[in-house]
Scaffold this motif. Structure first.
Motif, PDB file in Angstrom:
ATOM      1  N   ARG A  29       0.864  -1.545  -0.247  1.00 53.91           N
ATOM      2  CA  ARG A  29       0.251   0.078   0.148  1.00 53.91           C
ATOM      3  C   ARG A  29       0.530   1.297  -0.004  1.00 53.91           C
ATOM      4  O   ARG A  29       2.590   1.288   1.399  1.00 53.91           O
ATOM      5  CB  ARG A  29      -0.907  -0.150   1.388  1.00 53.91           C
ATOM      6  CG  ARG A  29      -1.981   1.017   1.167  1.00 53.91           C
ATOM      7  CD  ARG A  29      -2.819   1.480   2.537  1.00 53.91           C
ATOM      8  NE  ARG A  29      -3.819   2.016   2.671  1.00 53.91           N
ATOM      9  CZ  ARG A  29      -3.613   3.236   3.378  1.00 53.91           C
ATOM     10  NH1 ARG A  29      -2.785   3.689   4.045  1.00 53.91           N
ATOM     11  NH2 ARG A  29      -4.472   4.157   3.422  1.00 53.91           N
ATOM     12  N   GLY A  30       0.570   1.965  -1.138  1.00 51.23           N
ATOM     13  CA  GLY A  30       1.324   3.099  -1.363  1.00 51.23           C
ATOM     14  C   GLY A  30       2.242   3.179  -2.371  1.00 51.23           C
ATOM     15  O   GLY A  30       2.694   4.575  -2.433  1.00 51.23           O
ATOM     16  N   ASP A  31       2.882   1.862  -2.880  1.00 53.81           N
ATOM     17  CA  ASP A  31       3.098   2.287  -4.148  1.00 53.81           C
ATOM     18  C   ASP A  31       2.520   2.241  -5.435  1.00 53.81           C
ATOM     19  O   ASP A  31       1.367   1.727  -5.243  1.00 53.81           O
ATOM     20  CB  ASP A  31       3.870   1.267  -4.869  1.00 53.81           C
ATOM     21  CG  ASP A  31       5.268   0.906  -2.871  1.00 53.81           C
ATOM     22  OD1 ASP A  31       5.797   1.927  -3.093  1.00 53.81           O
ATOM     23  OD2 ASP A  31       6.054  -0.759  -3.082  1.00 53.81           O
ATOM     24  N   TYR A  32       2.888   2.627  -6.732  1.00 48.04           N
ATOM     25  CA  TYR A  32       1.785   2.393  -7.569  1.00 48.04           C
ATOM     26  C   TYR A  32       1.802   0.827  -8.066  1.00 48.04           C
ATOM     27  O   TYR A  32       2.036  -0.276  -8.552  1.00 48.04           O
ATOM     28  CB  TYR A  32       2.687   2.857  -8.490  1.00 48.04           C
ATOM     29  CG  TYR A  32       2.652   4.917  -8.738  1.00 48.04           C
ATOM     30  CD1 TYR A  32       1.690   4.833  -8.919  1.00 48.04           C
ATOM     31  CD2 TYR A  32       3.743   5.260  -8.210  1.00 48.04           C
ATOM     32  CE1 TYR A  32       1.345   6.620  -8.931  1.00 48.04           C
ATOM     33  CE2 TYR A  32       3.394   6.658  -8.005  1.00 48.04           C
ATOM     34  CZ  TYR A  32       2.648   6.883  -8.648  1.00 48.04           C
ATOM     35  OH  TYR A  32       2.529   8.169  -8.451  1.00 48.04           O
ATOM     36  N   ALA A  33       0.506   0.377  -8.530  1.00 48.64           N
ATOM     37  CA  ALA A  33       0.296  -1.028  -9.132  1.00 48.64           C
ATOM     38  C   ALA A  33       0.628  -0.061 -10.740  1.00 48.64           C
ATOM     39  O   ALA A  33      -0.743   0.568 -10.754  1.00 48.64           O
ATOM     40  CB  ALA A  33      -1.146  -0.884  -8.860  1.00 48.64           C
TER      41      ALA A  33
END
Length: 592
Positions: A205-209
């Motif tokens: 959570r917080g990173d880019y998918a």
């Protein structure tokens, strides 16, 4: 007979006047116009000078994309695309002369007004509007200049290829808006993204998918700020949908719009579209199955490419709460001899190429704060090195990763060890003694002293650290059992030994230890052998473990030097003989 005569005269014309009629003057014969003069008329000359051609023989375009038709013409011209037999019949009037580019958007060919799908020239549509975009086929291209056909070519509309999707992740520090429109023809500059992203479905959570779509025929349909599938989105839809919301819960859905933390970076040069979903606002549920999402690329009927909603490609993602662990490479206690560099390592589920800040802080009297950036590798590991060369020893510090204090905080002990030495009671082994242990912070020597404080031996140079069962060599022979002292002394800057080297002290007391050392007895002299007539072999001296120092007594001042010393008996006899001699000389004198 007169009528017959008149008819005959009329048949023969004015060759001879008709008898009995008034003479009629003959009309002058018309001057024949030369044929060459008729062919050289202005209209025919213009037709012969006209010319026109296509910039290429044949063109190919994927259904849904644009194609550019290049035309050269010497004067006003007509370009025909297709014809009545193709169900698509459009003419484009080209004014003037020169070169013209006509752009055909094959996706928008469902429009009733041809100006919506043709740029360049004045188009006219002669067939009925299409219900779907122009179908794959070979279409005739015909160019006329001044009503005369000048060139022919073929436009091949190919069917759209397969669309695929793949899952990636990118660090939260990436900023998509900095790279939008950085390439050619409205493409984004995706070089930085592709160098930072890594394949994988699991996203912290917080990173880019990141979804990479391999597209076909979607160039003109893409509206990067709206991918909702509506008319404004040209029927193109991208969404991230929760696959298992649980009973009585609506699935969470994130549609690619400017306000949904979804960014789109087109790369049509390579037939790709990158869609980035910022997951920082997505809640994480306790059940891992409810943190799974399906990313899909869908075409709706608004696209003109399909009759009903059609999903082109999908891929999956699993969201996780971010996790970070940190530990010193050795342990949390760091000794000065272990190196000035203090290395820590860690693991995380954050995306590779994420930069984490590792901190080492102490608020002791000698306070300090050191910050180090650590980059996450492809295996989720990271490392940071701290320089403790200038940090005071005997300090406690806190180590942690910024933004993950509760997960990573721990105490680090920067030890300033007390120097120590231990020597045990023992019997000397030749000229060497064994020192049981020594702990020396900055390097130096173990020095041996007797009870009078005289140095009698030392060890070789000792590196900083702990040492066990080390040897100390005697520098002078010792023969009696006695108590010796071992103490730690410092080395010179170049690591050499000095007789007056400073000793290590602890609270002002020299660091030392004592032990009783047994030595072999001193060697005794062997009596001289009695001389006999028969020569005997010279006895072999008995070996001793120490060099024997022999000193010759000094003679009294003014005495006559002799090569042989006198024994006490001989000296007494000499004195008595001298006295008798003097007495005889006295009596002799009286008788004389």
């Amino acid at each position: 007979m007169l009528p017959l005569t008149i008819v005959c005269c009329l048949l023969v014309g004015a060759v001879a006047p008709v008898s009995g009629l008034a003479a009629v003057p003959a009309a002058p014969a018309p001057t024949p116009t030369p044929v060459a003069a008729i062919d050289a008329g202005p209209l025919r000359a213009q037709t012969e000078d006209a010319s026109g051609s296509f910039g290429q023989d044949n063109l190919t375009v994927t259904r849904g994309n644009e194609v550019t038709i290049s035309v050269s013409h010497s004067g006003p011209a007509n370009l025909t695309i297709g014809g009545s037999e193709y169900g698509f019949d459009v003419t484009v009037q080209l004014g003037g002369s020169g070169s013209t580019e006509v752009v055909l958007d094959t996706r928008a060919t469902t429009a009733a007004d041809p100006n919506e799908f043709i740029e360049g020239g004045s188009p006219t549509m002669h067939s009925d509007p299409l219900e779907e975009a122009i179908e794959p086929e070979d279409y005739l291209l015909r160019l006329e200049v001044d009503g005369v056909e000048q060139d022919l070519a073929t436009l091949t509309v190919e069917p759209r290829g397969e669309t695929t999707a793949a899952s990636y992740r990118a660090p939260a520090s990436f900023t998509p808006e900095e790279y939008t429109g950085g390439g050619e023809d409205g493409d984004a500059d995706v070089g930085t993204l592709t160098s930072q992203m890594s394949a994988g479905e699991t996203v912290a959570r917080g990173d880019y998918a990141v979804v990479r779509f391999e597209e076909s025929g979607l160039e003109t349909a893409l509206n990067a700020s709206d991918l909702t599938g509506s008319a404004a989105a040209n029927g193109l839809k991208v969404n991230f949908t929760q696959t298992d919301p649980g009973p009585n819960h609506a699935a969470r859905e994130y549609v690619a719009t400017a306000g949904a933390n979804v960014s789109v970076l087109p790369n049509f040069e390579n037939d790709r579209i990158y869609v980035l979903w910022n997951t920082s606002g997505v809640p994480i549920e306790d059940r891992s199955g409810r943190n799974r999402y399906r990313a899909a690329l869908t075409l709706t009927d608004e696209s003109g490419l399909v009759a009903s909603e059609t999903t082109l490609a999908t891929t999956a993602f699993a969201l996780e709460a971010p996790s970070v662990s940190l530990s010193p490479e050795g342990d949390a206690t760091h000794y000065p001899w272990e190196n000035d560099t203090f290395t820590v390592t860690g693991r995380t589920n954050r995306a590779p190429n994420t930069t984490l800040e590792v901190r080492l802080r102490s608020d002791d009297p000698n306070a300090f704060l050191q910050l180090r950036d650590a980059t996450v590798g492809g295996d989720g590991r990271f490392a940071a090195d701290f320089d403790l060369g200038s940090v005071s020893r005997g300090t406690n510090a806190t180590l942690w990763v910024r933004e993950y204090f509760l997960q990573t905080a721990q105490d680090v002990y920067l030890v300033a060890p007390d120097p120590s030495v231990r020597i045990d009671d023992q019997t000397a082994n030749g000229t060497s003694l064994t020192v049981a242990s020594a702990e020396i912070p900055s390097g130096g020597f173990v020095r041996l002293e007797d009870v009078d404080g005289e140095s009698v031996g030392r060890s070789d140079y000792l590196e900083p650290g702990r040492h066990e069962n080390l040897a100390a060599e005697l520098s002078t022979p010792l023969f009696e059992s006695q108590r010796l002292r071992a103490e730690l002394v410092r080395a010179d800057a170049n690591g050499s030994y000095r007789a007056n080297a400073e000793a290590y002290a602890d609270d002002g007391v020299v660091v030392n230890d004592t032990a009783v050392i047994d030595f072999p007895p001193a060697p005794t002299e062997t009596p001289a052998a009695t001389q006999t007539a028969t020569a005997t072999a010279t006895p072999t001296p008995t070996e001793t473990p120490y060099p024997v120092v022999t000193r010759t007594p000094l003679a009294p001042a003014g005495a006559t030097q002799s090569s042989l010393p006198l024994s006490p008996g001989v000296a007494v006899a000499a004195v008595l003989a001298l006295g008798a001699l003097l007495a005889r000389r006295g009596r002799g004198g009286e008788s004389s």
